[in-house]
Enzyme design. Structure first.
Site, PDB file in Angstrom:
ATOM      1  N   GLY A  14      39.140  21.084  53.748  1.00  0.00           N
ATOM      2  CA  GLY A  14      40.282  20.386  53.149  1.00  0.00           C
ATOM      3  C   GLY A  14      41.564  21.193  53.115  1.00  0.00           C
ATOM      4  O   GLY A  14      42.450  20.908  52.309  1.00  0.00           O
ATOM      5  N   SER A  15      41.687  22.173  54.007  1.00  0.00           N
ATOM      6  CA  SER A  15      42.934  22.956  53.976  1.00  0.00           C
ATOM      7  C   SER A  15      44.131  22.101  54.391  1.00  0.00           C
ATOM      8  O   SER A  15      45.233  22.290  53.878  1.00  0.00           O
ATOM      9  CB  SER A  15      42.829  24.204  54.851  1.00  0.00           C
ATOM     10  OG  SER A  15      42.831  23.885  56.216  1.00  0.00           O
ATOM     11  N   ASN A  16      43.916  21.152  55.288  1.00  0.00           N
ATOM     12  CA  ASN A  16      45.024  20.243  55.649  1.00  0.00           C
ATOM     13  C   ASN A  16      45.366  19.329  54.479  1.00  0.00           C
ATOM     14  O   ASN A  16      46.549  19.090  54.205  1.00  0.00           O
ATOM     15  CB  ASN A  16      44.664  19.425  56.891  1.00  0.00           C
ATOM     16  CG  ASN A  16      44.944  20.201  58.157  1.00  0.00           C
ATOM     17  OD1 ASN A  16      46.090  20.329  58.587  1.00  0.00           O
ATOM     18  ND2 ASN A  16      43.898  20.754  58.757  1.00  0.00           N
ATOM     19  N   MET A 103      34.982  14.046  59.922  1.00  0.00           N
ATOM     20  CA  MET A 103      34.059  14.298  61.036  1.00  0.00           C
ATOM     21  C   MET A 103      33.169  13.102  61.374  1.00  0.00           C
ATOM     22  O   MET A 103      32.057  13.278  61.852  1.00  0.00           O
ATOM     23  CB  MET A 103      33.197  15.539  60.732  1.00  0.00           C
ATOM     24  CG  MET A 103      34.004  16.814  60.526  1.00  0.00           C
ATOM     25  SD  MET A 103      35.113  17.195  61.899  1.00  0.00           S
ATOM     26  CE  MET A 103      33.911  17.750  63.105  1.00  0.00           C
ATOM     27  N   ARG A 104      33.648  11.895  61.109  1.00  0.00           N
ATOM     28  CA  ARG A 104      32.907  10.693  61.481  1.00  0.00           C
ATOM     29  C   ARG A 104      33.720   9.900  62.499  1.00  0.00           C
ATOM     30  O   ARG A 104      34.954   9.837  62.379  1.00  0.00           O
ATOM     31  CB  ARG A 104      32.637   9.780  60.276  1.00  0.00           C
ATOM     32  CG  ARG A 104      32.021  10.449  59.064  1.00  0.00           C
ATOM     33  CD  ARG A 104      30.700  11.105  59.354  1.00  0.00           C
ATOM     34  NE  ARG A 104      29.702  10.201  59.921  1.00  0.00           N
ATOM     35  CZ  ARG A 104      28.551  10.620  60.449  1.00  0.00           C
ATOM     36  NH1 ARG A 104      28.263  11.917  60.493  1.00  0.00           N
ATOM     37  NH2 ARG A 104      27.705   9.757  60.947  1.00  0.00           N
ATOM     38  N   ILE A 106      35.212   6.657  63.781  1.00  0.00           N
ATOM     39  CA  ILE A 106      35.530   5.417  63.057  1.00  0.00           C
ATOM     40  C   ILE A 106      35.335   4.199  63.955  1.00  0.00           C
ATOM     41  O   ILE A 106      35.249   4.307  65.172  1.00  0.00           O
ATOM     42  CB  ILE A 106      36.949   5.433  62.462  1.00  0.00           C
ATOM     43  CG1 ILE A 106      37.994   5.443  63.570  1.00  0.00           C
ATOM     44  CG2 ILE A 106      37.139   6.576  61.520  1.00  0.00           C
ATOM     45  CD1 ILE A 106      39.212   4.673  63.168  1.00  0.00           C
ATOM     46  N   ASN A 120      45.579  11.042  62.445  1.00  0.00           N
ATOM     47  CA  ASN A 120      44.576  12.105  62.553  1.00  0.00           C
ATOM     48  C   ASN A 120      45.254  13.384  63.051  1.00  0.00           C
ATOM     49  O   ASN A 120      46.304  13.330  63.691  1.00  0.00           O
ATOM     50  CB  ASN A 120      43.492  11.689  63.557  1.00  0.00           C
ATOM     51  CG  ASN A 120      42.382  12.714  63.675  1.00  0.00           C
ATOM     52  OD1 ASN A 120      41.924  13.276  62.675  1.00  0.00           O
ATOM     53  ND2 ASN A 120      41.946  12.998  64.887  1.00  0.00           N
ATOM     54  N   HIS A 122      44.237  16.902  65.316  1.00  0.00           N
ATOM     55  CA  HIS A 122      43.201  17.445  66.197  1.00  0.00           C
ATOM     56  C   HIS A 122      43.640  18.845  66.665  1.00  0.00           C
ATOM     57  O   HIS A 122      44.802  19.034  67.021  1.00  0.00           O
ATOM     58  CB  HIS A 122      43.022  16.520  67.410  1.00  0.00           C
ATOM     59  CG  HIS A 122      41.943  16.984  68.329  1.00  0.00           C
ATOM     60  ND1 HIS A 122      40.599  16.845  68.020  1.00  0.00           N
ATOM     61  CD2 HIS A 122      42.000  17.619  69.532  1.00  0.00           C
ATOM     62  CE1 HIS A 122      39.881  17.366  69.010  1.00  0.00           C
ATOM     63  NE2 HIS A 122      40.701  17.836  69.927  1.00  0.00           N
TER      64      HIS A 122
END
Ligand code: GRF
Length: 203
Positions: A14-16, A103-104, A106, A120, A122
């Site tokens: 969760g750093s972002n 990490m899923r 969608i 998102n 990346h």
């Protein structure tokens, strides 16, 4: 002043998420930012996480941001998980969904619920090195420059219109960990800016 509510999806550290929350500046119970030129106020209204161990959840609790655990292992299909995600996001009146280390994969269910409303980040310069282990892929390939990309989410993984990118030099001494750390610094810089710029266009 238009309020735009953000819902963040995170699976890990969760750093972002923390960088976004910090950039939007803290208030008592929510996180918000004001961009007076465009008269919008951004608030993170909920963090959804799928992994009970995700440190992102602790970060949200520390910031008094509501959290909801939706453990993917309890769902029979990706579509059913996405329906629950959508239900929670709607309950929190979310306008824009921020995937921050989600990490899923969608499905159309979430895309239909939030058309053009999913972003998102990346860790590569897309369209190079989509998919998992992007930093390792870049290092193994031997590129001299890599980086990170903020994009609008489409059904195809790590595709969709690009909103922002930042480049990072790959040094001969770099390891996956050192390169990842340099890329993350850039992620934390560009993601909040890209979100704010995108929200300005949403009005
Ligand atoms: C980031 O490197 C992001 O690019 C990728 O997953 C990582 C999440 O890191 N999608 P964090 O959980 O925000 O620290």
């Amino acid at each position: 002043m238009k309020k735009i509510f953000l819902g963040v999806l995170a699976s890990g550290s969760g750093s972002n998420f923390a960088a976004i929350a910090q950039a939007l500046s803290q208030t008592d119970s929510y996180t918000s930012a004001r961009t007076d030129d465009f008269k919008i106020e951004l608030k993170i209204s909920v963090l959804i996480y799928n992994n009970p161990q995700a440190y992102a959840a602790q970060r949200a609790k520390d910031l008094n941001i509501p959290t909801v655990l939706l453990d993917h292992r309890e769902y029979a299909s990706r579509e059913k998980l996405d329906q629950s995600i959508s239900d929670v996001l709607k309950a929190y009146e979310v306008d824009l969904v921020i995937m921050a280390g989600w990490m899923r994969v969608i499905t159309q269910v979430l895309l239909d619920a939030f058309p053009n409303r999913l972003l998102n980040i990346h860790p590569s310069l897309l369209p190079s090195f989509p998919g998992i282990r992007a930093v390792e892929q870049a290092l193994t390939y031997g590129v001299k420059i890599t980086g990170c990309t903020v994009h609008v989410v489409s059904l195809e993984v790590d595709r969709g219109p690009i909103l922002a990118q930042a480049a990072v030099e790959v040094l001969p001494t770099d390891t996956t960990a050192s390169l990842q750390a340099k890329i993350q610094l850039e992620e934390h810089r560009i993601y909040p800016k890209a979100i704010t710029a995108y929200c300005q266009k949403l009005q």
